[in-house]
Motif scaffolding. Structure first.
Motif, PDB file in Angstrom:
ATOM      1  N   GLU A 233      14.528  35.164   0.648  1.00  0.00           N
ATOM      2  CA  GLU A 233      15.120  34.073  -0.371  1.00  0.00           C
ATOM      3  C   GLU A 233      16.714  34.136  -0.242  1.00  0.00           C
ATOM      4  O   GLU A 233      17.348  33.135  -0.317  1.00  0.00           O
ATOM      5  CB  GLU A 233      14.464  34.209  -1.735  1.00  0.00           C
ATOM      6  CG  GLU A 233      13.133  33.759  -1.908  1.00  0.00           C
ATOM      7  CD  GLU A 233      12.427  34.132  -3.326  1.00  0.00           C
ATOM      8  OE1 GLU A 233      13.204  34.575  -4.094  1.00  0.00           O
ATOM      9  OE2 GLU A 233      11.090  33.855  -3.480  1.00  0.00           O
ATOM     10  N   ARG A 243      18.256  27.106  -2.586  1.00  0.00           N
ATOM     11  CA  ARG A 243      17.451  27.913  -3.225  1.00  0.00           C
ATOM     12  C   ARG A 243      15.822  27.555  -2.843  1.00  0.00           C
ATOM     13  O   ARG A 243      15.682  26.366  -3.036  1.00  0.00           O
ATOM     14  CB  ARG A 243      17.577  27.873  -4.500  1.00  0.00           C
ATOM     15  CG  ARG A 243      19.156  28.187  -5.152  1.00  0.00           C
ATOM     16  CD  ARG A 243      19.253  28.468  -6.639  1.00  0.00           C
ATOM     17  NE  ARG A 243      18.902  27.070  -7.308  1.00  0.00           N
ATOM     18  CZ  ARG A 243      18.023  26.563  -8.109  1.00  0.00           C
ATOM     19  NH1 ARG A 243      16.979  27.521  -8.149  1.00  0.00           N
ATOM     20  NH2 ARG A 243      17.844  25.647  -8.454  1.00  0.00           N
ATOM     21  N   VAL A 244      15.247  28.831  -2.491  1.00  0.00           N
ATOM     22  CA  VAL A 244      13.753  28.524  -2.189  1.00  0.00           C
ATOM     23  C   VAL A 244      13.098  29.474  -2.726  1.00  0.00           C
ATOM     24  O   VAL A 244      13.551  30.771  -3.309  1.00  0.00           O
ATOM     25  CB  VAL A 244      13.554  28.297  -0.531  1.00  0.00           C
ATOM     26  CG1 VAL A 244      14.285  27.585  -0.077  1.00  0.00           C
ATOM     27  CG2 VAL A 244      13.805  29.868  -0.147  1.00  0.00           C
ATOM     28  N   ARG A 245      11.720  29.238  -3.037  1.00  0.00           N
ATOM     29  CA  ARG A 245      11.005  30.316  -3.396  1.00  0.00           C
ATOM     30  C   ARG A 245       9.633  30.509  -2.347  1.00  0.00           C
ATOM     31  O   ARG A 245       9.294  29.713  -1.869  1.00  0.00           O
ATOM     32  CB  ARG A 245      10.199  29.888  -4.850  1.00  0.00           C
ATOM     33  CG  ARG A 245       8.961  31.123  -5.292  1.00  0.00           C
ATOM     34  CD  ARG A 245       9.726  32.239  -6.315  1.00  0.00           C
ATOM     35  NE  ARG A 245      10.088  31.594  -7.169  1.00  0.00           N
ATOM     36  CZ  ARG A 245      11.523  31.616  -7.729  1.00  0.00           C
ATOM     37  NH1 ARG A 245      12.388  32.223  -6.893  1.00  0.00           N
ATOM     38  NH2 ARG A 245      11.928  31.142  -8.711  1.00  0.00           N
ATOM     39  N   VAL A 257       6.991  28.023   1.659  1.00  0.00           N
ATOM     40  CA  VAL A 257       8.629  28.157   1.387  1.00  0.00           C
ATOM     41  C   VAL A 257       8.700  26.960   0.469  1.00  0.00           C
ATOM     42  O   VAL A 257       8.367  25.679   0.847  1.00  0.00           O
ATOM     43  CB  VAL A 257       9.349  27.899   2.679  1.00  0.00           C
ATOM     44  CG1 VAL A 257      10.817  27.962   1.985  1.00  0.00           C
ATOM     45  CG2 VAL A 257       9.159  29.182   3.524  1.00  0.00           C
ATOM     46  N   PRO A 259      11.096  24.567  -1.758  1.00  0.00           N
ATOM     47  CA  PRO A 259      12.630  24.314  -2.119  1.00  0.00           C
ATOM     48  C   PRO A 259      12.866  24.079  -3.669  1.00  0.00           C
ATOM     49  O   PRO A 259      11.848  23.395  -4.355  1.00  0.00           O
ATOM     50  CB  PRO A 259      12.910  23.024  -1.353  1.00  0.00           C
ATOM     51  CG  PRO A 259      11.564  22.352  -1.286  1.00  0.00           C
ATOM     52  CD  PRO A 259      10.278  23.344  -0.909  1.00  0.00           C
TER      53      PRO A 259
END
Length: 274
Positions: A233, A243-245, A257, A259
């Motif tokens: 990340e 930013r991603v999780r 992934v 967003p």
């Protein structure tokens, strides 16, 4: 990498009268694996694909294929090893799907050789592999975007390469067609042992189909390795300023992934990840 089908060392390339797009790039491509090259727009991934595939000549560095420098190959012999599908492939007006796929047999035929049963079988097998055997007599211009992309993949398959380069093969396609293309690539790798290298703009797609991921930023390779090691990340925030999780799906085991938003102050992220 002992099982590399292609090795590139200290590659550099600059557009005429401009700053270098990339320099001192070294990369090994693992045989029989799928490698995705990801990075933001303008980072050099499409140009790197073109240099690696021999479409354009780099300004510096060296490339070898199966242990032999590419400079020692005749164009026809190299085309029997490497196949290339550009981002926006074009074909002459009036071609049928079968006509297009038959062009893939050119590297295997002499200047005056006649069409053979082996050529016919390879064209039929390529059409079958992408599910277009029923469309062989159709005009290429009559196909949908997804069908057209599959037809060009069939043309490359008829070429029988061991290494296939693709530049954003799922661009401009809807989700179902994107998944069909990725499934074809997976089949080529698992059933034919083909090595796949694709420049990909979608991080989630790269995580889904690739064995190895190469991350580029501003003409440099900043990370490479298996998806579970590379897709971090903090790295994605640094490279893509987003930013991603990243999670692993409980049912399939695939990396997901998600967003979350833009990085408003990229300098802070760089300081944290340094």
């Amino acid at each position: 990498m002992a099982d590399a089908i292609l090795r590139a060392h200290n590659l550099g390339y600059a557009y005429p009268k401009s700053r270098p797009l990339f320099r001192d790039v070294s990369i090994d491509i693992a045989a029989g694996k799928a490698t995705a090259i990801i990075g933001p727009n303008g980072c050099g991934k499409s140009t790197l694909i073109s240099v690696l595939a021999g479409i354009i000549r780099g300004d510096s560095g060296s490339i070898s294929v199966e242990g032999t420098p590419v400079s020692r190959f005749r164009a026809r012999d190299l085309a029997r090893i490497i196949g290339v599908l550009p981002q926006r492939p074009e074909a002459a007006e009036g071609l049928t799907v079968r006509d297009l796929v038959a062009l893939g047999r050119i590297p295997h035929r002499g200047f005056l050789s006649t069409w053979t049963r082996a050529d016919e079988d390879e064209v039929a097998a390529a059409l079958d592999a992408v599910g277009l055997e029923a469309f062989a007599g159709r005009a290429l211009s009559s196909l949908s975007g997804g069908q057209r992309q599959r037809a060009f993949i069939a043309m490359v398959l008829a070429q029988q390469p061991r290494l296939l380069f693709l530049d954003e093969p799922t661009s401009y396609l809807d989700l179902a067609h994107q998944l069909r293309i990725l499934r074809i690539l997976e089949d080529l790798k698992s059933r034919r042992g083909m090595t796949i290298v694709a420049a990909v703009h979608d991080i989630a797609q790269a995580a889904w189909f690739a064995d190895e991921i190469v991350v580029m930023k501003e003409g440099e390779i900043v990370a490479s390795g298996p998806p579970e090691e590379v897709l971090d990340e903090a790295l994605i925030a640094e490279v893509f300023e987003a930013r991603v999780r990243i999670r692993r799906d409980a049912e399939t085991g695939q990396l997901i992934v998600v967003p979350l938003g833009l990085v408003e102050k990229p300098s802070i992220v760089r300081a944290i990840s340094a």
